[in-house]
Design an enzyme around this catalytic site. Structure first.
Site, short mmCIF file in Angstrom:
data_model
loop_
_atom_site.label_atom_id
_atom_site.label_comp_id
_atom_site.label_asym_id
_atom_site.label_seq_id
_atom_site.Cartn_x
_atom_site.Cartn_y
_atom_site.Cartn_z
N CYS A 87 0.82 -1.22 0.00
CA CYS A 87 0.00 0.00 0.00
C CYS A 87 0.85 1.26 0.00
O CYS A 87 0.35 2.36 -0.21
CB CYS A 87 -0.93 0.01 1.20
SG CYS A 87 -1.94 -1.47 1.30
N HIS A 119 -3.05 7.03 3.16
CA HIS A 119 -3.50 5.78 2.55
C HIS A 119 -4.82 5.39 3.21
O HIS A 119 -4.95 5.42 4.44
CB HIS A 119 -2.44 4.69 2.75
CG HIS A 119 -2.96 3.31 2.50
ND1 HIS A 119 -3.69 2.99 1.38
CD2 HIS A 119 -2.88 2.17 3.25
CE1 HIS A 119 -4.03 1.72 1.44
NE2 HIS A 119 -3.56 1.20 2.56
N ASN A 123 -10.22 -0.06 0.71
CA ASN A 123 -8.76 0.01 0.63
C ASN A 123 -8.31 -0.42 -0.77
O ASN A 123 -8.38 -1.59 -1.11
CB ASN A 123 -8.16 -0.91 1.71
CG ASN A 123 -6.65 -0.92 1.71
OD1 ASN A 123 -6.01 -0.41 0.79
ND2 ASN A 123 -6.06 -1.49 2.75
O1 UT7 Z 1 -3.45 -1.34 3.78
C1 UT7 Z 1 -2.96 -1.92 4.94
C2 UT7 Z 1 -3.62 -3.21 5.13
N1 UT7 Z 1 -4.45 -3.53 6.21
C3 UT7 Z 1 -4.83 -2.78 7.27
O2 UT7 Z 1 -4.49 -1.64 7.45
C4 UT7 Z 1 -5.72 -3.46 8.25
C5 UT7 Z 1 -5.35 -3.18 9.68
N2 UT7 Z 1 -6.29 -3.84 10.61
C6 UT7 Z 1 -7.55 -3.42 10.74
O3 UT7 Z 1 -7.98 -2.47 10.12
C7 UT7 Z 1 -8.43 -4.14 11.76
O4 UT7 Z 1 -7.65 -5.02 12.52
C8 UT7 Z 1 -9.59 -4.95 11.07
C9 UT7 Z 1 -10.61 -3.97 10.47
C10 UT7 Z 1 -9.04 -5.85 9.98
C11 UT7 Z 1 -10.31 -5.81 12.11
O5 UT7 Z 1 -10.82 -5.01 13.16
P1 UT7 Z 1 -10.62 -5.48 14.68
O6 UT7 Z 1 -11.32 -4.51 15.53
O7 UT7 Z 1 -9.13 -5.66 14.88
O8 UT7 Z 1 -11.39 -6.85 14.70
P2 UT7 Z 1 -10.86 -8.30 15.11
O9 UT7 Z 1 -10.06 -8.88 14.00
O10 UT7 Z 1 -10.25 -8.24 16.47
O11 UT7 Z 1 -12.22 -9.09 15.22
C12 UT7 Z 1 -13.21 -8.76 16.20
C13 UT7 Z 1 -14.41 -9.64 15.96
C14 UT7 Z 1 -14.07 -11.12 15.81
O12 UT7 Z 1 -15.14 -11.85 16.41
P3 UT7 Z 1 -14.99 -12.48 17.89
O13 UT7 Z 1 -13.81 -13.40 17.82
O14 UT7 Z 1 -14.74 -11.30 18.80
O15 UT7 Z 1 -16.29 -13.15 18.11
C15 UT7 Z 1 -14.09 -11.36 14.33
O16 UT7 Z 1 -14.40 -12.69 14.00
O17 UT7 Z 1 -15.04 -9.26 14.71
C16 UT7 Z 1 -15.20 -10.44 13.92
N3 UT7 Z 1 -15.12 -10.03 12.51
C17 UT7 Z 1 -16.19 -9.67 11.79
N4 UT7 Z 1 -17.49 -9.60 12.10
C18 UT7 Z 1 -18.33 -9.18 11.14
C19 UT7 Z 1 -14.00 -9.93 11.73
N5 UT7 Z 1 -14.35 -9.50 10.50
C20 UT7 Z 1 -15.71 -9.34 10.52
C21 UT7 Z 1 -16.64 -8.94 9.56
N6 UT7 Z 1 -17.95 -8.86 9.90
N7 UT7 Z 1 -16.29 -8.59 8.30
#
Ligand code: UT7
Length: 348
Positions: A128, A275, A305
Site C-alpha cells: 500500500c 492511505h 482500501n
Molecule cells: O493497507 C494496509 C492493510 N491492512 C490494514 O491496514 C488493516 C489493519 N487492521 C484493521 O484495520 C483491523 O484489525 C480490522 C478492520 C481488519 C479488524 O478489526 P478489529 O477490531 O481488529 O477486529 P478483530 O479482527 O479483532 O475481530 C473482532 C471480531 C471477531 O469476532 P470475535 O472473535 O470477537 O467473536 C471477528 O471474527 O469481529 C469479527 N469479525 C467480523 N465480524 C463481522 C471480523 N471480520 C468481521 C466482519 N464482519 N467482516
C-alpha cells in the site's frame, strides 16, 4: 529544480458493491464494517479486467489533463493523452497484482498501449506504500538523468482478485481502482520562498512484520506444482491487529518526521492525504499527533482500501474538486504489506 505534479487521473470500476451486498453473501453486516473500518462500499472490476486496464485509464486521464483536455468526448481525450505520452521519459507503476507475475512488468504493457515510445518502464512492489515509493523513485530518476523531464507514476490494484471471498476478516476491506500523476522536472525552486513540488520525504520498512500481510502461494518460495489442484487461488492473509498496531505507529512517526525535517508545524499543512486502509487508523494516528481529524482527507467510505491506488485516487478527486490550491502544502502518508511505510510533503 522542482518535481511538480502536472496532471492527475483515476479509474474506478463501475460495479459498486455495498456492505449490504456483501452481508447477503457472507456473515457480516453494514454496521460491523462501518464501525470497524469506515468503509461503506467498494468498486469491483469485471472478470476480464486486469491491472494494466485500470492503469491505462487513469494514466490517460492524467496525461489528458496536462494537455489541457477539459472533459467531453473520450476519443478526444485518448488523442490528447497519446500526444502527451510521447513526451514521457519514465513510467513507474506500483501494484501488488500485476497482469502477470515476474515478466513483463505491467508498466511495460501500459507503455506500449499509451504509445510512450521514449519512456523507460518499471513496476514497484511496496504494498500500500507503493505510490509513495513510486513517486520517490520517479523523482530520483528524473533528477539523475539530464535529459529526463517527465514521469508517469501509477498505482493500480485489483485486490478483488487476490482476496479470499470466504474470509470475512479481509474480503470486506479491499476494492479495485487506479490513480496516476504526471511528474515534471521544472526550473522552479524546491527550497526557500516560492518552493514547489516534492519538498520532503520519509521512506522506511519493517520487514520483520512481513508475515502479517502476505500472499503465500505462487512465488519461488511456494510455487504451484505440476498436477496440483488449487483450492483457493493466491490470496491475501492478514493478521489485522498486528497490521493495525504497526500502521498507527508508522503513520504517526512518518507525519512527525516529515514536519520535523522540514522545520514546520502542522498548521502549515493544508491537507493530509493518508492511505485509505481504515478510518480508525487515521483517527488513532490523529489523536496521537494531536491533529484535528478534519485535516485528513478520507474517501474510504466509497472505495475501501485500494492499496497503492488509494493516494493517487484521493489526489485526483481533490484536484478535480478544486480543493488543492497553488502553494498549498499537502502531506501524504502510507503503510502496508511488507511492511513498508513512508510519506511526502508536496507544495501543490
Ligand atoms: O493497507 C494496509 C492493510 N491492512 C490494514 O491496514 C488493516 C489493519 N487492521 C484493521 O484495520 C483491523 O484489525 C480490522 C478492520 C481488519 C479488524 O478489526 P478489529 O477490531 O481488529 O477486529 P478483530 O479482527 O479483532 O475481530 C473482532 C471480531 C471477531 O469476532 P470475535 O472473535 O470477537 O467473536 C471477528 O471474527 O469481529 C469479527 N469479525 C467480523 N465480524 C463481522 C471480523 N471480520 C468481521 C466482519 N464482519 N467482516
Amino acid at each position: 529544480m522542482a518535481m511538480e505534479i502536472r496532471g492527475t487521473g483515476k479509474a474506478v470500476p463501475v460495479r459498486r458493491v455495498s456492505n449490504d451486498d456483501l452481508a447477503g453473501k457472507i456473515d457480516t453486516s453494514d454496521e460491523w464494517i462501518r464501525s470497524h473500518t469506515g468503509i461503506g462500499a467498494r468498486h469491483i472490476a469485471g472478470e476480464g479486467t486486469a491491472c494494466s486496464d485500470l492503469a491505462l485509464e487513469a494514466a490517460r486521464e492524467a496525461l489528458a489533463m496536462t494537455a489541457g483536455w477539459e472533459g467531453g468526448d473520450r476519443e478526444n481525450r485518448d488523442l490528447a493523452a497519446a500526444e502527451a505520452a510521447k513526451s514521457l521519459d519514465l513510467i513507474v507503476l506500483a501494484t501488488a497484482g500485476p497482469d502477470v507475475y515476474g515478466c513483463p512488468s505491467t508498466a511495460c504493457l501500459v507503455q506500449d498501449r499509451l504509445g510512450a515510445r521514449q519512456a523507460a518502464a518499471m513496476d514497484i512492489t511496496a504494498g500500500c506504500t507503493g505510490f509513495v515509493y513510486g513517486r520517490e523513485t520517479a523523482a530520483g530518476l528524473l533528477l539523475a538523468g539530464k535529459t529526463r523531464k517527465r514521469a508517469l507514476v501509477i498505482g493500480s490494484e485489483l485486490l478483488s482478485k487476490l482476496t479470499n471471498w470466504d474470509d470475512r476478516g479481509t474480503c470486506v476491506l479491499f476494492g479495485d481502482g487506479a490513480g496516476a500523476v504526471v511528474l515534471e522536472k521544472t526550473g522552479a525552486p524546491s527550497e526557500g520562498p516560492g518552493r514547489r513540488g516534492l519538498v520532503g520525504s520519509v521512506l522506511g520498512a519493517d520487514g520483520s512484520g512481513a508475515d502479517h500481510l502476505v500472499i503465500r502461494r505462487g512465488g519461488t518460495r511456494n510455487p504451484f506444482k505440476a498436477g496440483e489442484t488449487v483450492g483457493i487461488p493466491p490470496h491475501i492473509e492478514m493478521n489485522g491487529q498486528a497490521v493495525y498496531n504497526f500502521a498507527v505507529k508508522a503513520f504517526a512517526d512518518t507525519c512527525r518526521r516529515l514536519l520535523a525535517e522540514d522545520g514546520i508545524g502542522v498548521d502549515d499543512v493544508a491537507l493530509i492525504v493518508p492511505h485509505q486502509a481504515n478510518a480508525r487508523i487515521v483517527q488513532a494516528a490523529a489523536k496521537r499527533l494531536g491533529i484535528p481529524e478534519e485535516k485528513f482527507f478520507l474517501n474510504i467510505g466509497e472505495y475501501a482500501n485500494t492499496s497503492a491506488a488509494s493516494i493517487p485516487i484521493a489526489l485526483d478527486e481533490l484536484n478535480r474538486a478544486g480543493r488543492l490550491k497553488q502553494g498549498d502544502l499537502v502531506m501524504t502518508v502510507a503503510f502496508g504489506g511488507g511492511l513498508p511505510f513512508g510519506g511526502n510533503l508536496i507544495v501543490w
